[in-house]
Design an enzyme around this catalytic site. Sequence first.
Site, PDB file in Angstrom:
ATOM      1  N   CYS A 191       0.810  -1.221   0.000  1.00 40.98           N
ATOM      2  CA  CYS A 191       0.000   0.000   0.000  1.00 40.98           C
ATOM      3  C   CYS A 191       0.847   1.277   0.000  1.00 40.98           C
ATOM      4  O   CYS A 191       0.967   1.953   1.035  1.00 40.98           O
ATOM      5  CB  CYS A 191      -0.986   0.027   1.165  1.00 40.98           C
ATOM      6  SG  CYS A 191      -2.301   1.214   0.859  1.00 40.98           S
ATOM      7  N   THR A 339      -1.443  -4.516  -2.846  1.00 37.51           N
ATOM      8  CA  THR A 339      -2.593  -4.167  -2.002  1.00 37.51           C
ATOM      9  C   THR A 339      -3.565  -5.342  -1.902  1.00 37.51           C
ATOM     10  O   THR A 339      -3.511  -6.274  -2.703  1.00 37.51           O
ATOM     11  CB  THR A 339      -3.389  -2.971  -2.609  1.00 37.51           C
ATOM     12  OG1 THR A 339      -3.952  -3.390  -3.861  1.00 37.51           O
ATOM     13  CG2 THR A 339      -2.537  -1.741  -2.817  1.00 37.51           C
ATOM     14  N   CYS A 373      -5.896   2.125  -3.990  1.00 36.59           N
ATOM     15  CA  CYS A 373      -5.438   2.696  -2.735  1.00 36.59           C
ATOM     16  C   CYS A 373      -6.418   3.790  -2.338  1.00 36.59           C
ATOM     17  O   CYS A 373      -6.447   4.843  -2.982  1.00 36.59           O
ATOM     18  CB  CYS A 373      -4.048   3.285  -2.974  1.00 36.59           C
ATOM     19  SG  CYS A 373      -3.153   3.486  -1.474  1.00 36.59           S
TER      20      CYS A 373
HETATM   21  P1  FAD Z   1      -0.808 -11.004   3.842  1.00 37.23           P
HETATM   22  O1  FAD Z   1      -2.238 -10.626   3.944  1.00 37.23           O
HETATM   23  O2  FAD Z   1       0.195 -10.174   4.554  1.00 37.23           O
HETATM   24  O3  FAD Z   1      -0.690 -12.524   4.296  1.00 37.23           O
HETATM   25  C1  FAD Z   1       0.509 -13.250   4.318  1.00 37.23           C
HETATM   26  C2  FAD Z   1       0.289 -14.459   5.211  1.00 37.23           C
HETATM   27  O4  FAD Z   1       1.408 -15.345   5.080  1.00 37.23           O
HETATM   28  C3  FAD Z   1       0.186 -14.100   6.692  1.00 37.23           C
HETATM   29  O5  FAD Z   1      -0.962 -14.672   7.248  1.00 37.23           O
HETATM   30  C4  FAD Z   1       1.461 -14.656   7.289  1.00 37.23           C
HETATM   31  O6  FAD Z   1       1.308 -15.094   8.639  1.00 37.23           O
HETATM   32  C5  FAD Z   1       1.743 -15.828   6.363  1.00 37.23           C
HETATM   33  N1  FAD Z   1       3.148 -16.237   6.350  1.00 37.23           N
HETATM   34  C6  FAD Z   1       4.255 -15.484   6.530  1.00 37.23           C
HETATM   35  N2  FAD Z   1       5.360 -16.255   6.486  1.00 37.23           N
HETATM   36  C7  FAD Z   1       4.929 -17.518   6.234  1.00 37.23           C
HETATM   37  C8  FAD Z   1       5.596 -18.763   6.068  1.00 37.23           C
HETATM   38  N3  FAD Z   1       6.930 -18.864   6.129  1.00 37.23           N
HETATM   39  N4  FAD Z   1       4.841 -19.856   5.823  1.00 37.23           N
HETATM   40  C9  FAD Z   1       3.477 -19.781   5.738  1.00 37.23           C
HETATM   41  N5  FAD Z   1       2.805 -18.625   5.902  1.00 37.23           N
HETATM   42  C10 FAD Z   1       3.521 -17.507   6.144  1.00 37.23           C
HETATM   43  N6  FAD Z   1      -4.442  -2.772   0.840  1.00 37.23           N
HETATM   44  C11 FAD Z   1      -5.551  -2.258   0.251  1.00 37.23           C
HETATM   45  O7  FAD Z   1      -6.089  -2.869  -0.668  1.00 37.23           O
HETATM   46  N7  FAD Z   1      -6.098  -1.079   0.641  1.00 37.23           N
HETATM   47  C12 FAD Z   1      -5.574  -0.370   1.664  1.00 37.23           C
HETATM   48  O8  FAD Z   1      -6.098   0.689   2.014  1.00 37.23           O
HETATM   49  C13 FAD Z   1      -4.412  -0.882   2.327  1.00 37.23           C
HETATM   50  N8  FAD Z   1      -3.851  -0.196   3.350  1.00 37.23           N
HETATM   51  C14 FAD Z   1      -2.811  -0.768   4.041  1.00 37.23           C
HETATM   52  C15 FAD Z   1      -2.305  -0.084   5.140  1.00 37.23           C
HETATM   53  C16 FAD Z   1      -1.291  -0.655   5.897  1.00 37.23           C
HETATM   54  C17 FAD Z   1      -0.746   0.109   7.076  1.00 37.23           C
HETATM   55  C18 FAD Z   1      -0.786  -1.935   5.564  1.00 37.23           C
HETATM   56  C19 FAD Z   1       0.275  -2.594   6.420  1.00 37.23           C
HETATM   57  C20 FAD Z   1      -1.272  -2.603   4.460  1.00 37.23           C
HETATM   58  C21 FAD Z   1      -2.271  -2.032   3.679  1.00 37.23           C
HETATM   59  N9  FAD Z   1      -2.787  -2.655   2.535  1.00 37.23           N
HETATM   60  C22 FAD Z   1      -3.870  -2.118   1.875  1.00 37.23           C
HETATM   61  C23 FAD Z   1      -2.051  -3.808   1.945  1.00 37.23           C
HETATM   62  C24 FAD Z   1      -2.677  -5.163   2.201  1.00 37.23           C
HETATM   63  O9  FAD Z   1      -2.903  -5.372   3.561  1.00 37.23           O
HETATM   64  C25 FAD Z   1      -1.757  -6.248   1.652  1.00 37.23           C
HETATM   65  O10 FAD Z   1      -1.364  -5.919   0.330  1.00 37.23           O
HETATM   66  C26 FAD Z   1      -2.468  -7.592   1.646  1.00 37.23           C
HETATM   67  O11 FAD Z   1      -2.737  -7.998   2.970  1.00 37.23           O
HETATM   68  C27 FAD Z   1      -1.619  -8.636   0.928  1.00 37.23           C
HETATM   69  O12 FAD Z   1      -2.173  -9.903   1.045  1.00 37.23           O
HETATM   70  P2  FAD Z   1      -1.226 -11.191   1.016  1.00 37.23           P
HETATM   71  O13 FAD Z   1      -2.119 -12.364   1.131  1.00 37.23           O
HETATM   72  O14 FAD Z   1      -0.290 -11.102  -0.111  1.00 37.23           O
HETATM   73  O15 FAD Z   1      -0.333 -11.035   2.326  1.00 37.23           O
END
Ligand code: FAD
Length: 445
Positions: A191, A339, A373
């Site tokens: 983000c 995101t 965003c």
């Molecule tokens: P995540 O949701 O981070 O999930 C990754 C998962 O993998 C976690 O559960 C973790 O425990 C697990 N994991 C880690 N290591 C391992 C391992 N070795 N083995 C197995 N599992 C593991 N997005 C938007 O769309 N709009 C917004 O307004 C927005 N604002 C944001 C504001 C902030 C402050 C932050 C921090 C993020 C924001 N985001 C926003 C971004 C969004 O949260 C992420 O892009 C999204 O969560 C990504 O999803 P993901 O599944 O790739 O990763």
Amino acid sequence: MVSLLRTSLAPVGKAIAAQHFSTAAVLSNDSYRFVVAGGGAGGLAIASSLARKYGDGNVAVIEPSDVHYYQPMWTLVGGGEKTLQDSAKEMSKLMPKNATWIKEKVEQFDPAQNLVYTSDNRKVNYDYLVVAMGLQVNFNKIEGLPEALEDPASGVASNFSPKYVNKTFELIKNFQGGNAIFTMPTLPIKCPGAPQKIMYLAEDYFRNKSGVRDKTTVMYNSALAVLFGVKKYANSLWKVVERKGIQVNLHTNLVEVMSKEKKAMFTITNPADNTTTNKIFDYDMIHVSPPMGPLACLKDSPVSDANGWVDVNKTTLQHMRFPNVFAIGDCSNVPTSKTAAAVAGQSGVLLKSLESVMKGEIPAEKYDGYTSCPLITGYGTTILAEFDFNAAPLETFPIDQGKERTSMYYLKRDIMPELYWSGLLRGVWRGPGIVRKALHAGLKN
Ligand code: FAD
Ligand code: UQ1
């Protein structure tokens, strides 16, 4: 039973078929048709869809955490509009009922053998793997930052961790005036609008709630060359910073926090000749958005590219070298802003690609890079930025989304969480593409 299941799978090309036979030798209870590595936004979206369609015993999710956070809410937690509790749910309540939860970390990948190794030394065998492990937030890449975040008196906070996000609002609430600095590191981060959203909330708080704005300098120190990567929204944001009297320092990258003296060192790059100088800023509060990168276990992994991101085709999300491997979300090298909105858009494409591969067909569905965003510009106003791979706006609503709007603030604050918990994580919300097409078609008719 498992081998029966395997022979019923349609072939997915010679290489994969050969791998099925070789993996039959390691069959154990830890063998699944689909393995999803990571139970975050992308992992649960995909696991829910697969578990619903393929049922008991076929899907495993490898995820170490007890708690799942709705991270996009952390901007509003830092701004005092929501609590950290509002952003958290027990992982056990979110795991699809008929998926197996392996509560471990993935430590290594062996895609040639269709295996992943977990932290309890288990080998988990799969027919199809979806990598959804997110990214790593590198607080330790800024000297002095880890200690400063732990110290309640340091004046340093960050919305990028559940450990420090409450500190952000403490700092904003108790701020008595002086320098309030908000940092932005080099990309990629998750983000990329988040580092400035919290600044706009803080500025609004100082101006309209605590009344300290006239004795405060608000500064945005960004390592980047632009305020935002999409011209349309950058133009709007320059008007916001001008109106709010915020100082913007581009090419200004945080390298050290000296919290005992309340000073922070930045490296300033001269874009004309790339020379750098260091400059120390005094701060009274500083919100740090630290550098981010791939997870340690993905660096030098056979599924990753040279930079450590999972190496997939950017439109089909299928792995470049291992056709039965896919990736979604922050862990992949798909060149779009990382995101949850992008995850939603990717989830539908990934599932279609996967089904094509299962039928022995070439994936045809194409991800366009959709990401979004919601750029909060104050309590009650938001610019809903939505764009594609080319940084071209790809807007859902048939109105000018470059404007600050109250409606978009409430969409972000009150509607988006439900869309996430009940839509995205349950595998029924695939992003607003369908809404966009309906609304825009309606206008043309
Ligand atoms: P995540 O949701 O981070 O999930 C990754 C998962 O993998 C976690 O559960 C973790 O425990 C697990 N994991 C880690 N290591 C391992 C391992 N070795 N083995 C197995 N599992 C593991 N997005 C938007 O769309 N709009 C917004 O307004 C927005 N604002 C944001 C504001 C902030 C402050 C932050 C921090 C993020 C924001 N985001 C926003 C971004 C969004 O949260 C992420 O892009 C999204 O969560 C990504 O999803 P993901 O599944 O790739 O990763
Ligand atoms: C979205 O789909 C999504 O995932 C649930 C987000 O993450 C919280 C978002 O921030 C946004 C903006 C979207 C896109 C949704 C609409 C209705 C524009």
